[in-house]
Design an enzyme around this catalytic site. Structure first.
Site, PDB file in Angstrom:
ATOM      1  N   THR A 137     -13.794   2.432   5.155  1.00 27.94           N
ATOM      2  CA  THR A 137     -13.185   3.070   4.390  1.00 27.94           C
ATOM      3  C   THR A 137     -14.189   4.724   4.939  1.00 27.94           C
ATOM      4  O   THR A 137     -15.273   4.418   4.267  1.00 27.94           O
ATOM      5  CB  THR A 137     -13.017   2.844   3.686  1.00 27.94           C
ATOM      6  OG1 THR A 137     -12.420   1.538   3.272  1.00 27.94           O
ATOM      7  CG2 THR A 137     -11.778   3.788   2.732  1.00 27.94           C
ATOM      8  N   GLY A 142      -8.243   5.291   5.067  1.00 28.00           N
ATOM      9  CA  GLY A 142      -8.285   4.442   4.117  1.00 28.00           C
ATOM     10  C   GLY A 142      -7.576   2.508   4.884  1.00 28.00           C
ATOM     11  O   GLY A 142      -8.943   2.265   5.410  1.00 28.00           O
ATOM     12  N   SER A 143      -6.581   2.807   5.419  1.00 24.57           N
ATOM     13  CA  SER A 143      -5.795   1.616   5.847  1.00 24.57           C
ATOM     14  C   SER A 143      -5.607   1.921   7.059  1.00 24.57           C
ATOM     15  O   SER A 143      -5.613   0.781   7.813  1.00 24.57           O
ATOM     16  CB  SER A 143      -4.939   0.885   5.545  1.00 24.57           C
ATOM     17  OG  SER A 143      -4.420   0.766   4.189  1.00 24.57           O
ATOM     18  N   PHE A 167     -16.340   4.937  -1.045  1.00 27.40           N
ATOM     19  CA  PHE A 167     -15.835   3.081  -1.726  1.00 27.40           C
ATOM     20  C   PHE A 167     -16.411   1.653  -1.280  1.00 27.40           C
ATOM     21  O   PHE A 167     -15.659   0.641  -0.810  1.00 27.40           O
ATOM     22  CB  PHE A 167     -14.194   2.354  -1.702  1.00 27.40           C
ATOM     23  CG  PHE A 167     -13.373   4.426  -2.460  1.00 27.40           C
ATOM     24  CD1 PHE A 167     -13.888   4.490  -3.418  1.00 27.40           C
ATOM     25  CD2 PHE A 167     -12.344   4.723  -1.553  1.00 27.40           C
ATOM     26  CE1 PHE A 167     -12.954   5.140  -3.808  1.00 27.40           C
ATOM     27  CE2 PHE A 167     -11.895   5.664  -2.219  1.00 27.40           C
ATOM     28  CZ  PHE A 167     -11.880   6.040  -3.399  1.00 27.40           C
ATOM     29  N   GLU A 252     -10.936 -11.606   5.161  1.00 26.35           N
ATOM     30  CA  GLU A 252     -11.058 -10.926   4.191  1.00 26.35           C
ATOM     31  C   GLU A 252     -10.164 -10.936   3.372  1.00 26.35           C
ATOM     32  O   GLU A 252     -10.350 -11.036   2.558  1.00 26.35           O
ATOM     33  CB  GLU A 252     -12.085  -9.357   5.372  1.00 26.35           C
ATOM     34  CG  GLU A 252     -11.736  -8.707   3.732  1.00 26.35           C
ATOM     35  CD  GLU A 252     -12.013  -6.980   4.513  1.00 26.35           C
ATOM     36  OE1 GLU A 252     -11.811  -5.954   3.272  1.00 26.35           O
ATOM     37  OE2 GLU A 252     -12.131  -6.715   5.309  1.00 26.35           O
ATOM     38  N   ARG A 253      -8.943 -10.867   4.137  1.00 25.57           N
ATOM     39  CA  ARG A 253      -8.008 -10.859   3.224  1.00 25.57           C
ATOM     40  C   ARG A 253      -7.471 -12.106   2.512  1.00 25.57           C
ATOM     41  O   ARG A 253      -7.161 -12.488   1.701  1.00 25.57           O
ATOM     42  CB  ARG A 253      -6.559 -10.652   4.085  1.00 25.57           C
ATOM     43  CG  ARG A 253      -6.093  -8.851   3.976  1.00 25.57           C
ATOM     44  CD  ARG A 253      -5.494  -8.782   5.933  1.00 25.57           C
ATOM     45  NE  ARG A 253      -5.593  -6.986   5.969  1.00 25.57           N
ATOM     46  CZ  ARG A 253      -5.341  -6.745   6.857  1.00 25.57           C
ATOM     47  NH1 ARG A 253      -4.725  -7.418   7.984  1.00 25.57           N
ATOM     48  NH2 ARG A 253      -5.263  -5.358   7.559  1.00 25.57           N
ATOM     49  N   GLN A 289      11.472 -17.795 -28.031  1.00 24.64           N
ATOM     50  CA  GLN A 289      12.503 -17.962 -26.266  1.00 24.64           C
ATOM     51  C   GLN A 289      11.891 -16.798 -25.188  1.00 24.64           C
ATOM     52  O   GLN A 289      11.711 -17.250 -24.067  1.00 24.64           O
ATOM     53  CB  GLN A 289      13.694 -17.685 -26.693  1.00 24.64           C
ATOM     54  CG  GLN A 289      14.617 -18.233 -24.819  1.00 24.64           C
ATOM     55  CD  GLN A 289      16.390 -18.034 -25.359  1.00 24.64           C
ATOM     56  OE1 GLN A 289      16.460 -16.541 -24.943  1.00 24.64           O
ATOM     57  NE2 GLN A 289      16.591 -19.337 -25.187  1.00 24.64           N
ATOM     58  N   LEU A 347       1.653 -10.288 -24.197  1.00 27.29           N
ATOM     59  CA  LEU A 347       2.064 -11.086 -25.083  1.00 27.29           C
ATOM     60  C   LEU A 347       0.759 -11.079 -26.284  1.00 27.29           C
ATOM     61  O   LEU A 347       1.094 -11.324 -27.028  1.00 27.29           O
ATOM     62  CB  LEU A 347       1.984 -12.636 -24.356  1.00 27.29           C
ATOM     63  CG  LEU A 347       3.752 -12.190 -23.663  1.00 27.29           C
ATOM     64  CD1 LEU A 347       3.266 -13.834 -22.884  1.00 27.29           C
ATOM     65  CD2 LEU A 347       5.028 -12.803 -24.420  1.00 27.29           C
ATOM     66  N   THR A 375      -3.577  -1.634   1.830  1.00 26.83           N
ATOM     67  CA  THR A 375      -2.929  -2.187   0.958  1.00 26.83           C
ATOM     68  C   THR A 375      -1.944  -3.306   1.279  1.00 26.83           C
ATOM     69  O   THR A 375      -1.438  -3.357   2.162  1.00 26.83           O
ATOM     70  CB  THR A 375      -2.118  -0.432   0.821  1.00 26.83           C
ATOM     71  OG1 THR A 375      -1.204   0.047   2.267  1.00 26.83           O
ATOM     72  CG2 THR A 375      -3.142   0.216   0.968  1.00 26.83           C
TER      73      THR A 375
END
Length: 389
Positions: A137, A142-143, A167, A252-253, A289, A347, A375
Site C-alpha cells: 500500500t 490502496g486496492s 499502513f 492473505e484474504r 424478545q 446489548l 476493500t
C-alpha cells in the site's frame, strides 16, 4: 482477561495433530501474550521477544525447511489454528505481528527465494530474529496494485529505489520488508518484488501510525530515498511482481476471514454471557424478545458462516480455492464480525462503549478488517466479474 473457549464441537477440517497444536498455542497465549496485551496496546507495538518466543515453541515460520531452522510443516491449517486462537483469546492485535510474519511475508519468500537467499534469510526468519513485513500500500494507492508508483532504477550492480509505503504492519519491528516496486511503466509486467533490509542506505521509517483499533499492531510509513538495494535482493525475476502479488492474495484474504470468523464467535459468546447476567426491569436483558431475536439471527449467521468457511479452508489446503471464493470469505466474514460486534455493544448498553469490557475492543478492532487485503467493495467486484458481469 479471560480466554473465550474454542468451539467444543470437533470440526472435520482438523485432525488430532491440529488439536494438540491448538492446546499448545492456547497455553502459549495465556503465558506469553495475555499478560502483556494491555501494555503492548498502550505502547502500540509488541516486544520483539514475542517473535523469538513464538519461534522457540513452533509458532513462527512453520513452513521453513528444517535445514534452515524451521519445522518444514506446510499445512496451512496450522496457520488457521493460530489465527483462531488469538481471536478467541481476544489478543488479535498483539498476535498480528507474528501473523504478518507467517501469513503475509513468509509465502513470498517460500515461493520465490533462491538458494542463496534462503541461506541468507531463512535461519533468522525461522528463529524470529529477522521479522518480516509486506509493503504494498502507498499513500495514493490502496486496492489498485497496478497503480503502485514506488520505483526501482537499475544502477550498476544494484537498484536505487524511491517512493513510500503506508499502513505497513510490523513497519517498526520489521528487519526484512518484502516490497512491491515498479521497474517499468507497464501497469502489470512492470512490477517487481524486492526484500529491503533494516539498515540499508536510504531506507527510513516514519512514526507509528496510531489507529482507532488494533493498537498493539505496530503500523508505520516507510520511505525510500535513493535507497540502495543490491540486485541479489530481488525476489524472483524482474517483472514478476504482479503475478506474485496475485498468487498470495488468496491466503492473505482467507487468513483474514479465519481471524474475523473466530472474532465473531468470541464477540457473540461475550454478548451471550453478558445478557444472561445483566438485569433490567427485574429480568435478564437476554430474556426480552428483541434480544432473543437479534441473538438468534446472529447465531444462525455465525453457524452457517463457520460451515462454509471451513469448507473453503479445506479447498485451499487441497489447492482448489479460487480467487472469488477467497473474496467471498473475506468480505462476508469481515462484514459479519462488524455486525456481531456492533450488536454486542448495543446489548451491553453504555458499558459496551467503555474500555472495561472487551466487547468495545473487539468492536474497534473489527472495523478495519473490511478495508484490509482489498476493500470489501473490491471483493464484490472480483466476485461479480467471475459471474461474467
Amino acid at each position: 482477561m479471560s480466554i473465550i473457549p474454542a468451539p467444543s464441537t470437533r470440526r472435520p477440517l482438523f485432525e488430532d495433530v491440529h488439536d494438540d497444536y491448538r492446546e499448545s498455542f492456547r497455553s502459549f497465549l495465556k503465558a506469553e501474550v495475555v499478560p502483556h496485551h494491555e501494555q503492548w496496546q498502550h505502547d502500540h507495538i509488541v516486544s520483539r521477544d514475542l517473535f523469538t518466543k513464538a519461534a522457540e515453541y513452533g509458532f513462527l515460520a512453520m513452513a521453513v525447511d528444517e535445514e534452515y531452522g524451521g519445522s518444514g510443516v506446510a499445512d496451512w491449517r496450522f496457520n488457521a489454528v493460530l489465527a483462531e486462537e488469538a481471536a478467541y483469546a481476544m489478543v488479535q492485535s498483539s498476535w498480528m505481528g507474528p501473523s504478518v510474519h507467517n501469513d503475509l511475508g513468509m509465502p513470498y519468500l517460500l515461493a520465490a527465494a533462491n538458494e542463496e537467499q534462503k541461506q541468507r534469510w531463512f535461519p533468522g526468519v525461522a528463529s524470529g530474529e529477522k521479522i518480516l513485513a509486506l509493503a504494498m500500500t502507498e499513500p495514493g494507492t490502496g486496492s489498485d496494485l497496478a497503480g503502485i508508483a514506488t520505483r526501482a532504477k537499475r544502477d550498476g550492480d544494484g537498484y536505487v529505489i524511491n517512493g513510500g509505503k503506508t499502513f505497513i504492519s510490523n513497519g517498526i519491528n520489521a528487519d526484512l520488508v518484502v516490497t512491491a516496486v515498479r521497474t517499468s511503466d507497464d501497469p502489470h509486467r512492470g512490477l517487481s518484488m524486492f526484500v529491503i533490509e533494516r539498515g540499508m542506505e536510504g531506507f527510513e521509517r516514519g512514526q507509528q501510525i496510531h489507529k482507532r483499533g488494533q493498537h498493539a499492531n505496530d503500523t508505520a510509513e516507510l520511505f525510500f530515498n535513493d535507497c540502495q538495494v543490491p540486485a541479489e535482493n530481488m525476489l524472483g525475476e524482474e517483472g514478476t511482481g504482479f503475478g506474485q502479488l496475485m498468487a498470495h492474495l488468496i491466503p492473505e484474504r482467507l487468513g483474514l476471514a479465519v481471524s474475523s470468523m473466530a472474532a465473531a464467535e468470541a464477540a457473540l459468546d461475550l454478548t451471550l454471557e453478558y445478557v444472561k447476567e445483566r438485569r433490567a426491569f427485574g429480568r435478564p436483558i437476554g430474556s426480552f424478545q428483541n434480544s432473543r431475536f437479534v441473538l438468534a439471527e446472529l447465531q444462525t449467521k455465525v453457524e452457517l458462516s463457520r460451515c462454509w468457511l471451513d469448507r473453503t479452508i479445506g479447498r485451499f489446503v487441497e489447492g482448489t480455492c479460487t480467487v472469488p471464493e477467497a473474496a467471498m470469505a473475506k468480505y462476508w466474514t469481515t462484514d459479519l464480525l462488524c455486525e456481531v460486534a456492533d450488536a454486542g455493544v448495543q446489548l451491553f448498553g453504555g458499558y459496551g462503549y467503555t474500555t472495561e469490557y472487551k466487547i468495545s475492543e473487539l468492536w474497534a478492532d473489527a472495523r478495519v478488517n473490511r478495508i484490509y487485503a482489498g476493500t470489501n467493495e473490491i471483493m464484490k467486484e472480483l466476485i461479480g466479474r467471475s459471474m461474467g458481469l
